[in-house]
Design a protein around this motif. Structure first.
Motif, mmCIF file in Angstrom:
data_model
loop_
_atom_site.group_PDB
_atom_site.id
_atom_site.type_symbol
_atom_site.label_atom_id
_atom_site.label_comp_id
_atom_site.label_asym_id
_atom_site.label_seq_id
_atom_site.Cartn_x
_atom_site.Cartn_y
_atom_site.Cartn_z
ATOM 1 N N GLN A 261 0.839 -1.186 0.000
ATOM 2 C CA GLN A 261 0.000 0.000 0.000
ATOM 3 C C GLN A 261 0.884 1.250 0.000
ATOM 4 O O GLN A 261 1.955 1.264 0.599
ATOM 5 C CB GLN A 261 -0.900 0.019 1.240
ATOM 6 C CG GLN A 261 -1.872 -1.144 1.304
ATOM 7 C CD GLN A 261 -3.000 -0.950 0.327
ATOM 8 O OE1 GLN A 261 -3.755 -0.010 0.421
ATOM 9 N NE2 GLN A 261 -3.096 -1.860 -0.629
ATOM 10 N N LYS A 262 0.413 2.282 -0.677
ATOM 11 C CA LYS A 262 1.115 3.565 -0.743
ATOM 12 C C LYS A 262 0.196 4.661 -0.219
ATOM 13 O O LYS A 262 -1.004 4.649 -0.475
ATOM 14 C CB LYS A 262 1.495 3.905 -2.191
ATOM 15 C CG LYS A 262 2.401 2.902 -2.851
ATOM 16 C CD LYS A 262 3.816 3.117 -2.400
ATOM 17 C CE LYS A 262 4.764 2.225 -3.178
ATOM 18 N NZ LYS A 262 6.141 2.433 -2.766
ATOM 19 N N SER B 108 -3.453 0.946 -3.455
ATOM 20 C CA SER B 108 -2.539 -0.069 -3.972
ATOM 21 C C SER B 108 -1.479 0.595 -4.844
ATOM 22 O O SER B 108 -1.658 1.717 -5.327
ATOM 23 C CB SER B 108 -3.306 -1.104 -4.791
ATOM 24 O OG SER B 108 -3.748 -0.528 -6.009
ATOM 25 N N GLU B 109 -0.390 -0.114 -5.081
ATOM 26 C CA GLU B 109 0.663 0.422 -5.931
ATOM 27 C C GLU B 109 0.136 0.692 -7.337
ATOM 28 O O GLU B 109 0.485 1.695 -7.962
ATOM 29 C CB GLU B 109 1.856 -0.525 -5.985
ATOM 30 C CG GLU B 109 3.058 0.078 -6.665
ATOM 31 C CD GLU B 109 4.318 -0.724 -6.479
ATOM 32 O OE1 GLU B 109 5.257 -0.463 -7.255
ATOM 33 O OE2 GLU B 109 4.388 -1.588 -5.590
ATOM 34 N N GLU B 110 -0.743 -0.169 -7.813
ATOM 35 C CA GLU B 110 -1.348 0.023 -9.137
ATOM 36 C C GLU B 110 -2.162 1.319 -9.181
ATOM 37 O O GLU B 110 -2.044 2.114 -10.111
ATOM 38 C CB GLU B 110 -2.229 -1.173 -9.493
ATOM 39 C CG GLU B 110 -2.870 -1.082 -10.848
ATOM 40 C CD GLU B 110 -3.697 -2.313 -11.158
ATOM 41 O OE1 GLU B 110 -4.910 -2.139 -11.409
ATOM 42 O OE2 GLU B 110 -3.145 -3.422 -11.135
ATOM 43 N N GLU B 111 -3.006 1.540 -8.151
ATOM 44 C CA GLU B 111 -3.784 2.776 -8.081
ATOM 45 C C GLU B 111 -2.866 3.988 -7.964
ATOM 46 O O GLU B 111 -3.110 5.035 -8.582
ATOM 47 C CB GLU B 111 -4.724 2.738 -6.874
ATOM 48 C CG GLU B 111 -5.849 1.749 -6.988
ATOM 49 C CD GLU B 111 -6.594 1.589 -5.669
ATOM 50 O OE1 GLU B 111 -7.844 1.592 -5.712
ATOM 51 O OE2 GLU B 111 -5.945 1.474 -4.604
ATOM 52 N N ARG C 205 0.057 4.459 -9.139
ATOM 53 C CA ARG C 205 0.710 4.791 -10.416
ATOM 54 C C ARG C 205 -0.242 5.521 -11.369
ATOM 55 O O ARG C 205 0.207 6.179 -12.303
ATOM 56 C CB ARG C 205 1.251 3.532 -11.071
ATOM 57 C CG ARG C 205 2.411 2.928 -10.306
ATOM 58 C CD ARG C 205 3.032 1.752 -11.044
ATOM 59 N NE ARG C 205 4.038 1.109 -10.232
ATOM 60 C CZ ARG C 205 5.275 1.549 -10.058
ATOM 61 N NH1 ARG C 205 5.645 2.682 -10.635
ATOM 62 N NH2 ARG C 205 6.136 0.904 -9.309
ATOM 63 N N GLU C 206 -1.541 5.415 -11.116
ATOM 64 C CA GLU C 206 -2.537 6.005 -12.014
ATOM 65 C C GLU C 206 -3.152 7.307 -11.497
ATOM 66 O O GLU C 206 -3.815 8.012 -12.245
ATOM 67 C CB GLU C 206 -3.679 5.003 -12.253
ATOM 68 C CG GLU C 206 -3.236 3.697 -12.896
ATOM 69 C CD GLU C 206 -2.691 3.896 -14.295
ATOM 70 O OE1 GLU C 206 -3.250 4.731 -15.044
ATOM 71 O OE2 GLU C 206 -1.690 3.234 -14.633
#
Length: 122
Positions: free
Chosen positions: A2-3, A94-97, A99-100
């Motif tokens: 998590q970020k 999340s890391e994916e979220e 990055r977006e």
């Protein structure tokens, strides 16, 4: 993983009042909260450009259209009327979220009028 990421920002707001005899927090015009993607009662970081202080508190919605930024309670010790502040909210994602994300940012002038919008408001 998590970020903790910036999720909304109000830049160059001018403090309109300081009320020491209050429970605490920063009162903000709810129209600005909506524009910046910050929820009422959400935890915020307030950075005072004028005096360098930083504080964590929460956003209390004020009266729509009044353009208010009122430091309440102990937070009132961190500024005075006319000080320039930046208000930031952060969200765990999340890391994916992360990055977006393109967080909504509003920039205000000396009268607390919105002069620029950046990012994506959801």
């Amino acid at each position: 993983m998590q970020k903790l990421m910036l999720s909304g920002k109000i830049h160059f707001a001018r403090v309109t009042a300081c009320e020491l005899d209050y429970e605490g927090s920063l009162e903000i015009d709810p129209e600005y909260l909506a524009e910046a993607g910050i929820l009422p009662y959400e935890k915020i970081l307030v950075v005072n450009r004028t005096n360098g202080s930083r504080l964590e508190t929460y956003a209390i919605p004020g009266v729509p259209g009044e353009r208010a930024f009122c430091l309440n309670g102990p937070a009132a010790h961190h500024g005075k009327v006319g000080d320039v502040i930046t208000v930031m909210a952060f969200s765990l994602m999340s890391e994916e979220e992360a990055r977006e994300i393109d967080p909504p940012v509003i920039v205000l002038n000396e009268k607390n009028d919105i002069i620029m919008r950046k990012g994506v408001r959801k």
